[in-house]
Enzyme design. Structure first.
Site, PDB file in Angstrom:
ATOM      1  N   SER A   1       0.686  -1.211  -0.212  1.00 21.70           N
ATOM      2  CA  SER A   1      -0.122  -0.136   0.223  1.00 21.70           C
ATOM      3  C   SER A   1       0.327   1.519   0.076  1.00 21.70           C
ATOM      4  O   SER A   1       2.302   1.562   0.663  1.00 21.70           O
ATOM      5  CB  SER A   1      -1.281   0.265   1.342  1.00 21.70           C
ATOM      6  OG  SER A   1      -1.742   1.711   1.449  1.00 21.70           O
TER       7      SER A   1
ATOM      8  N   TYR B   1      -1.961  -1.035  10.800  1.00 19.88           N
ATOM      9  CA  TYR B   1      -1.852  -1.545   9.033  1.00 19.88           C
ATOM     10  C   TYR B   1      -0.635  -1.172   8.104  1.00 19.88           C
ATOM     11  O   TYR B   1       0.043  -1.774   7.588  1.00 19.88           O
ATOM     12  CB  TYR B   1      -3.373  -0.805   8.059  1.00 19.88           C
ATOM     13  CG  TYR B   1      -3.136  -1.099   6.750  1.00 19.88           C
ATOM     14  CD1 TYR B   1      -4.117  -2.737   6.270  1.00 19.88           C
ATOM     15  CD2 TYR B   1      -2.814   0.031   5.669  1.00 19.88           C
ATOM     16  CE1 TYR B   1      -3.955  -2.327   5.099  1.00 19.88           C
ATOM     17  CE2 TYR B   1      -3.405  -0.216   4.424  1.00 19.88           C
ATOM     18  CZ  TYR B   1      -3.930  -1.261   4.174  1.00 19.88           C
ATOM     19  OH  TYR B   1      -3.618  -1.879   2.710  1.00 19.88           O
TER      20      TYR B   1
HETATM   21  N1  LIG Z   1      -9.177  -0.871  -1.473  1.00 14.82           N
HETATM   22  C1  LIG Z   1      -7.484  -0.121  -1.354  1.00 14.82           C
HETATM   23  O1  LIG Z   1      -7.453   1.280  -1.118  1.00 14.82           O
HETATM   24  C2  LIG Z   1      -6.159  -0.905  -0.879  1.00 14.82           C
HETATM   25  C3  LIG Z   1      -5.248   0.440  -1.097  1.00 14.82           C
HETATM   26  C4  LIG Z   1      -4.085  -0.212  -0.758  1.00 14.82           C
HETATM   27  C5  LIG Z   1      -3.298  -1.639  -0.803  1.00 14.82           C
HETATM   28  N2  LIG Z   1      -4.944  -2.434  -0.598  1.00 14.82           N
HETATM   29  C6  LIG Z   1      -3.924  -3.837  -1.154  1.00 14.82           C
HETATM   30  O2  LIG Z   1      -5.545  -4.297  -1.637  1.00 14.82           O
HETATM   31  C7  LIG Z   1      -5.939  -5.943  -1.306  1.00 14.82           C
HETATM   32  C8  LIG Z   1      -6.660  -6.416  -1.245  1.00 14.82           C
HETATM   33  O3  LIG Z   1      -7.820  -5.900  -0.641  1.00 14.82           O
HETATM   34  P1  LIG Z   1      -9.742  -5.013  -0.646  1.00 14.82           P
HETATM   35  O4  LIG Z   1      -8.888  -3.847  -1.180  1.00 14.82           O
HETATM   36  O5  LIG Z   1      -9.022  -5.516  -1.987  1.00 14.82           O
HETATM   37  O6  LIG Z   1     -10.115  -5.984   0.411  1.00 14.82           O
HETATM   38  P2  LIG Z   1     -11.228  -6.527   0.526  1.00 14.82           P
HETATM   39  O7  LIG Z   1     -12.164  -5.620  -0.354  1.00 14.82           O
HETATM   40  O8  LIG Z   1     -11.744  -6.041   2.067  1.00 14.82           O
HETATM   41  O9  LIG Z   1     -11.056  -7.480   0.355  1.00 14.82           O
HETATM   42  C9  LIG Z   1     -10.264  -8.753   1.637  1.00 14.82           C
HETATM   43  C10 LIG Z   1      -9.913  -9.759   0.522  1.00 14.82           C
HETATM   44  O10 LIG Z   1      -9.543 -10.623   1.926  1.00 14.82           O
HETATM   45  C11 LIG Z   1      -9.644 -11.601   2.626  1.00 14.82           C
HETATM   46  N3  LIG Z   1     -10.076 -11.486   3.880  1.00 14.82           N
HETATM   47  C12 LIG Z   1      -9.451 -10.534   4.586  1.00 14.82           C
HETATM   48  N4  LIG Z   1      -9.365 -10.863   5.723  1.00 14.82           N
HETATM   49  C13 LIG Z   1      -8.904 -12.727   5.687  1.00 14.82           C
HETATM   50  C14 LIG Z   1      -8.777 -13.333   6.490  1.00 14.82           C
HETATM   51  N5  LIG Z   1      -8.108 -12.903   8.081  1.00 14.82           N
HETATM   52  N6  LIG Z   1      -7.731 -14.871   6.052  1.00 14.82           N
HETATM   53  C15 LIG Z   1      -8.093 -14.869   4.984  1.00 14.82           C
HETATM   54  N7  LIG Z   1      -8.704 -13.941   4.364  1.00 14.82           N
HETATM   55  C16 LIG Z   1      -8.617 -12.251   4.301  1.00 14.82           C
HETATM   56  C17 LIG Z   1     -11.685 -11.569   2.296  1.00 14.82           C
HETATM   57  O11 LIG Z   1     -12.233 -12.119   2.472  1.00 14.82           O
HETATM   58  P3  LIG Z   1     -13.665 -13.401   2.504  1.00 14.82           P
HETATM   59  O12 LIG Z   1     -14.480 -12.413   1.480  1.00 14.82           O
HETATM   60  O13 LIG Z   1     -13.595 -14.589   3.062  1.00 14.82           O
HETATM   61  O14 LIG Z   1     -13.405 -12.318   3.761  1.00 14.82           O
HETATM   62  C18 LIG Z   1     -11.162 -11.157   0.837  1.00 14.82           C
HETATM   63  O15 LIG Z   1     -11.036 -11.604  -0.341  1.00 14.82           O
HETATM   64  C19 LIG Z   1      -4.744  -5.779   0.193  1.00 14.82           C
HETATM   65  O16 LIG Z   1      -3.655  -5.838   0.874  1.00 14.82           O
HETATM   66  C20 LIG Z   1      -5.120  -4.297   1.109  1.00 14.82           C
HETATM   67  O17 LIG Z   1      -3.961  -3.945   1.937  1.00 14.82           O
HETATM   68  C21 LIG Z   1      -6.420  -1.911  -0.857  1.00 14.82           C
END
Ligand SMILES: NC(=O)c1ccc[n+]([C@@H]2O[C@H](COP(=O)([O-])OP(=O)(O)OC[C@H]3O[C@@H](n4cnc5c(N)ncnc54)[C@H](OP(=O)(O)O)[C@@H]3O)[C@@H](O)[C@H]2O)c1
Length: 231
Positions: free
Chosen positions: A144, A155
């Site tokens: 991130s 985080y």
């Molecule tokens: N969104 C942003 O703006 C942003 C920005 C920078 C970086 N990122 C990074 O991008 C990545 C994806 O983020 P996202 O925004 O797509 O997140 P998200 O929509 O919240 O999705 C999270 C995913 O991770 C799984 N997950 C969450 N907690 C878990 C746990 N304890 N054990 C196993 N699986 C788990 C969830 O599975 P379930 O469906 O089973 O809960 C879901 O598939 C992350 O590494 C995040 O830090 C995101």
């Protein structure tokens, strides 16, 4: 960039929604077979139905804060594929935004580090031996660009630790055919990113695929998916 992903196998953690789901869709469009992970297999069932018309798809459920589940995830991913060629450590949690940044708790740090650092490192080391044996692997750690937000320090610090893992480990990967790089998806509208994020989740493609397509000598680099948005 010359890597052919058709017929290879990728493990995408956190594939049920958000960025992981887009990455899985992008890999499937390139003909890459998929092991899709989330906490419960049923969370990826709809995506499996969508993508199984294009590629082979297997599902694994595992809670990444539990060490035994992480190890089972690795074992099942290997058993359900012909070996994992591409790893996206994408799953992560974001702990509560603490209005008073001095009140970020020890539990916030523990939970963040379990899911966002220890699990991806363990998965990486679980899959590395087979990648090294076949002299091919593309490991992508999803990081991130978060900065100047001490309210989310648990985080932010977990992502900084993951960055350090990548940058200090790649010295061991030179000349092996296995690469490891970082992907910053940008701030996008997902459950984690929230509704105020400026970018739609679809904007992570095609940039999110770039670190899976790099040549063997590209190691420890930071790739920003948004650099490629709309291209
Ligand atoms: N969104 C942003 O703006 C942003 C920005 C920078 C970086 N990122 C990074 O991008 C990545 C994806 O983020 P996202 O925004 O797509 O997140 P998200 O929509 O919240 O999705 C999270 C995913 O991770 C799984 N997950 C969450 N907690 C878990 C746990 N304890 N054990 C196993 N699986 C788990 C969830 O599975 P379930 O469906 O089973 O809960 C879901 O598939 C992350 O590494 C995040 O830090 C995101």
């Amino acid at each position: 960039m010359s890597v052919e992903l058709r017929g290879k196998w990728a493990l995408v953690t956190g594939a049920s929604r958000g960025i992981g789901r887009e990455i899985a869709r992008g890999l499937a469009a390139k003909g890459c077979n998929l092991v899709l992970h989330s906490r419960a297999r049923k969370h990826c069932a709809a995506l499996e139905r969508e993508l199984c018309k294009q590629v082979k798809v297997a599902l694994v459920g595992a809670e990444l804060s539990i060490e035994g589940e992480v190890d089972r995830l690795v074992a099942e991913a290997l058993a359900k594929s012909r070996g994992i060629d591409v790893l996206y450590n994408n799953a992560a949690i974001m702990t509560t935004y603490r209005q008073n940044y001095a009140k970020v708790t020890a539990d916030d740090y523990r939970q963040s580090f379990e899911v966002n650092v220890i699990a991806p490192i363990r998965i990486t080391h679980g899959l590395l031996p087979s990648m090294l044996a076949k002299k091919f692997g593309r490991i992508v750690q999803v990081t991130s660009g978060i900065r100047d937000e001490p309210e989310l320090m648990a985080y932010a610090a977990s992502k900084a630790a993951l960055d350090k893992f990548v940058r200090d480990t790649v010295v061991k990967l030179a000349g092996t055919g296995v690469t490891m790089n970082l992907l910053d998806p940008g701030w996008v509208r997902t459950d984690l990113g929230g509704p105020k994020a400026p970018n739609p989740v679809e904007s992570v493609l095609p940039g999110a695929l770039v670190p899976a397509l790099v040549d063997d000598d590209v190691q420890g680099q930071w790739f920003s998916a948004q650099d490629h948005a709309g291209k």
